[in-house]
Write a protein that holds these residues in place. Structure first.
Motif, PDB file in Angstrom:
ATOM      1  N   GLN A  80      54.058 -10.869  22.736  1.00 34.14           N
ATOM      2  CA  GLN A  80      55.003 -11.821  22.140  1.00 34.14           C
ATOM      3  C   GLN A  80      56.473 -11.461  22.364  1.00 34.14           C
ATOM      4  O   GLN A  80      57.344 -12.310  22.218  1.00 34.14           O
ATOM      5  CB  GLN A  80      54.744 -11.913  20.627  1.00 34.14           C
ATOM      6  CG  GLN A  80      53.391 -12.517  20.308  1.00 34.14           C
ATOM      7  CD  GLN A  80      53.167 -12.717  18.826  1.00 34.14           C
ATOM      8  OE1 GLN A  80      53.934 -12.225  17.999  1.00 34.14           O
ATOM      9  NE2 GLN A  80      52.115 -13.424  18.466  1.00 34.14           N
ATOM     10  N   HIS A  81      56.746 -10.199  22.687  1.00 31.27           N
ATOM     11  CA  HIS A  81      58.125  -9.731  22.859  1.00 31.27           C
ATOM     12  C   HIS A  81      58.842 -10.562  23.921  1.00 31.27           C
ATOM     13  O   HIS A  81      58.442 -10.593  25.083  1.00 31.27           O
ATOM     14  CB  HIS A  81      58.066  -8.255  23.250  1.00 31.27           C
ATOM     15  CG  HIS A  81      59.396  -7.601  23.471  1.00 31.27           C
ATOM     16  ND1 HIS A  81      60.465  -7.745  22.631  1.00 31.27           N
ATOM     17  CD2 HIS A  81      59.800  -6.760  24.463  1.00 31.27           C
ATOM     18  CE1 HIS A  81      61.474  -7.028  23.091  1.00 31.27           C
ATOM     19  NE2 HIS A  81      61.106  -6.427  24.198  1.00 31.27           N
ATOM     20  N   ILE A  82      59.924 -11.231  23.517  1.00 30.90           N
ATOM     21  CA  ILE A  82      60.556 -12.236  24.372  1.00 30.90           C
ATOM     22  C   ILE A  82      61.233 -11.636  25.602  1.00 30.90           C
ATOM     23  O   ILE A  82      61.396 -12.305  26.620  1.00 30.90           O
ATOM     24  CB  ILE A  82      61.538 -13.098  23.536  1.00 30.90           C
ATOM     25  CG1 ILE A  82      61.834 -14.419  24.244  1.00 30.90           C
ATOM     26  CG2 ILE A  82      62.805 -12.332  23.217  1.00 30.90           C
ATOM     27  CD1 ILE A  82      62.167 -15.536  23.272  1.00 30.90           C
ATOM     28  N   GLU A  83      61.585 -10.356  25.535  1.00 33.04           N
ATOM     29  CA  GLU A  83      62.241  -9.708  26.685  1.00 33.04           C
ATOM     30  C   GLU A  83      61.275  -9.566  27.873  1.00 33.04           C
ATOM     31  O   GLU A  83      61.707  -9.362  29.006  1.00 33.04           O
ATOM     32  CB  GLU A  83      62.769  -8.326  26.257  1.00 33.04           C
ATOM     33  CG  GLU A  83      63.844  -7.768  27.171  1.00 33.04           C
ATOM     34  CD  GLU A  83      64.286  -6.364  26.768  1.00 33.04           C
ATOM     35  OE1 GLU A  83      63.680  -5.757  25.867  1.00 33.04           O
ATOM     36  OE2 GLU A  83      65.242  -5.877  27.387  1.00 33.04           O
ATOM     37  N   GLY A  84      59.958  -9.669  27.581  1.00 36.44           N
ATOM     38  CA  GLY A  84      58.979  -9.651  28.661  1.00 36.44           C
ATOM     39  C   GLY A  84      58.629  -8.275  29.196  1.00 36.44           C
ATOM     40  O   GLY A  84      58.020  -8.161  30.259  1.00 36.44           O
ATOM     41  N   ASN A  85      59.003  -7.229  28.467  1.00 33.80           N
ATOM     42  CA  ASN A  85      58.701  -5.873  28.959  1.00 33.80           C
ATOM     43  C   ASN A  85      57.855  -5.087  27.948  1.00 33.80           C
ATOM     44  O   ASN A  85      58.017  -3.875  27.805  1.00 33.80           O
ATOM     45  CB  ASN A  85      59.996  -5.123  29.294  1.00 33.80           C
ATOM     46  CG  ASN A  85      60.907  -4.963  28.081  1.00 33.80           C
ATOM     47  OD1 ASN A  85      60.644  -5.519  27.015  1.00 33.80           O
ATOM     48  ND2 ASN A  85      61.974  -4.195  28.243  1.00 33.80           N
ATOM     49  N   SER A  86      56.952  -5.806  27.300  1.00 32.26           N
ATOM     50  CA  SER A  86      56.111  -5.154  26.290  1.00 32.26           C
ATOM     51  C   SER A  86      55.310  -3.993  26.850  1.00 32.26           C
ATOM     52  O   SER A  86      55.109  -2.976  26.177  1.00 32.26           O
ATOM     53  CB  SER A  86      55.156  -6.164  25.657  1.00 32.26           C
ATOM     54  OG  SER A  86      55.862  -6.967  24.746  1.00 32.26           O
ATOM     55  N   ALA A  88      56.174  -1.883  29.012  1.00 31.34           N
ATOM     56  CA  ALA A  88      57.053  -0.696  29.077  1.00 31.34           C
ATOM     57  C   ALA A  88      57.213  -0.060  27.693  1.00 31.34           C
ATOM     58  O   ALA A  88      57.232   1.171  27.567  1.00 31.34           O
ATOM     59  CB  ALA A  88      58.415  -1.090  29.645  1.00 31.34           C
ATOM     60  N   HIS A  89      57.310  -0.888  26.648  1.00 29.10           N
ATOM     61  CA  HIS A  89      57.403  -0.347  25.289  1.00 29.10           C
ATOM     62  C   HIS A  89      56.125   0.401  24.916  1.00 29.10           C
ATOM     63  O   HIS A  89      56.169   1.474  24.322  1.00 29.10           O
ATOM     64  CB  HIS A  89      57.652  -1.475  24.284  1.00 29.10           C
ATOM     65  CG  HIS A  89      59.025  -2.075  24.367  1.00 29.10           C
ATOM     66  ND1 HIS A  89      60.149  -1.424  23.919  1.00 29.10           N
ATOM     67  CD2 HIS A  89      59.444  -3.264  24.858  1.00 29.10           C
ATOM     68  CE1 HIS A  89      61.209  -2.208  24.116  1.00 29.10           C
ATOM     69  NE2 HIS A  89      60.809  -3.326  24.692  1.00 29.10           N
ATOM     70  N   VAL A  90      54.959  -0.191  25.274  1.00 33.42           N
ATOM     71  CA  VAL A  90      53.685   0.445  24.937  1.00 33.42           C
ATOM     72  C   VAL A  90      53.525   1.761  25.700  1.00 33.42           C
ATOM     73  O   VAL A  90      53.142   2.789  25.128  1.00 33.42           O
ATOM     74  CB  VAL A  90      52.505  -0.512  25.226  1.00 33.42           C
ATOM     75  CG1 VAL A  90      51.179   0.189  24.991  1.00 33.42           C
ATOM     76  CG2 VAL A  90      52.607  -1.765  24.361  1.00 33.42           C
TER      77      VAL A  90
HETATM   78 ZN    ZN Z   1      61.952  -4.989  25.336  1.00 34.86          ZN
END
Ligand code: ZN
Length: 136
Positions: A80-86, A88-90
């Motif tokens: 759902q993260h709008i930045e589209g880089n979920s 990378a966060h995970v």
């Molecule tokens: Zn992000």
């Protein structure tokens, strides 16, 4: 006990990359004059990490990145993260954002095949690494 804090930057070249930063960390330890203690290596980013693994065979970091990509693909239904880089966060949370290494005789007390890596998961970017050296 003495405490020294330093930082340096890392410029990554691709979206996912592991950069060997052992030399930079060892330089900071050397300049600190601390011969017995520890060093904490920390990255202040939510889409990058710090890890220790083999730096002798370049295929090891390649395979770590390949495995992480299989565990967490860049595009995954339900993110759902709008930045589209979920992804990378995970990956950042899986790897973690710091490592602690003991210092003996003025050197990082790493195993023969170990190196410290900055792990980029959303590059290319200019990143920072903080190092705190503690001891005497
Ligand atoms: Zn992000």
């Amino acid at each position: 006990m003495k405490i020294i804090q330093q930082q340096f930057s890392v410029s990554t070249k691709t979206r996912c990359q592991m950069v060997d930063i052992t030399g930079q960390v060892q330089s900071i330890v050397g300049e600190s004059g601390i011969t017995e203690g520890d060093a904490i290596v920390f990255c202040p980013h939510t889409t990058a990490g710090i890890t220790i693994n083999e730096n002798a065979d370049r295929s090891v970091p390649h395979d770590i990145l390949l495995a992480l990509e299989k565990i967490v693909p860049e595009h995954q239904a339900g993110f759902q993260h709008i930045e589209g880089n979920s992804d990378a966060h995970v990956k950042s949370s899986i790897v973690g954002c710091s490592e602690q290494v003991l210092i003996a005789n003025g050197s990082l007390n790493l195993g023969t095949w170990q190196g410290i890596f900055f792990c980029e998961f959303d590059g290319p970017r200019n990143r920072r690494v903080f190092v705190q050296v503690r001891g005497q």
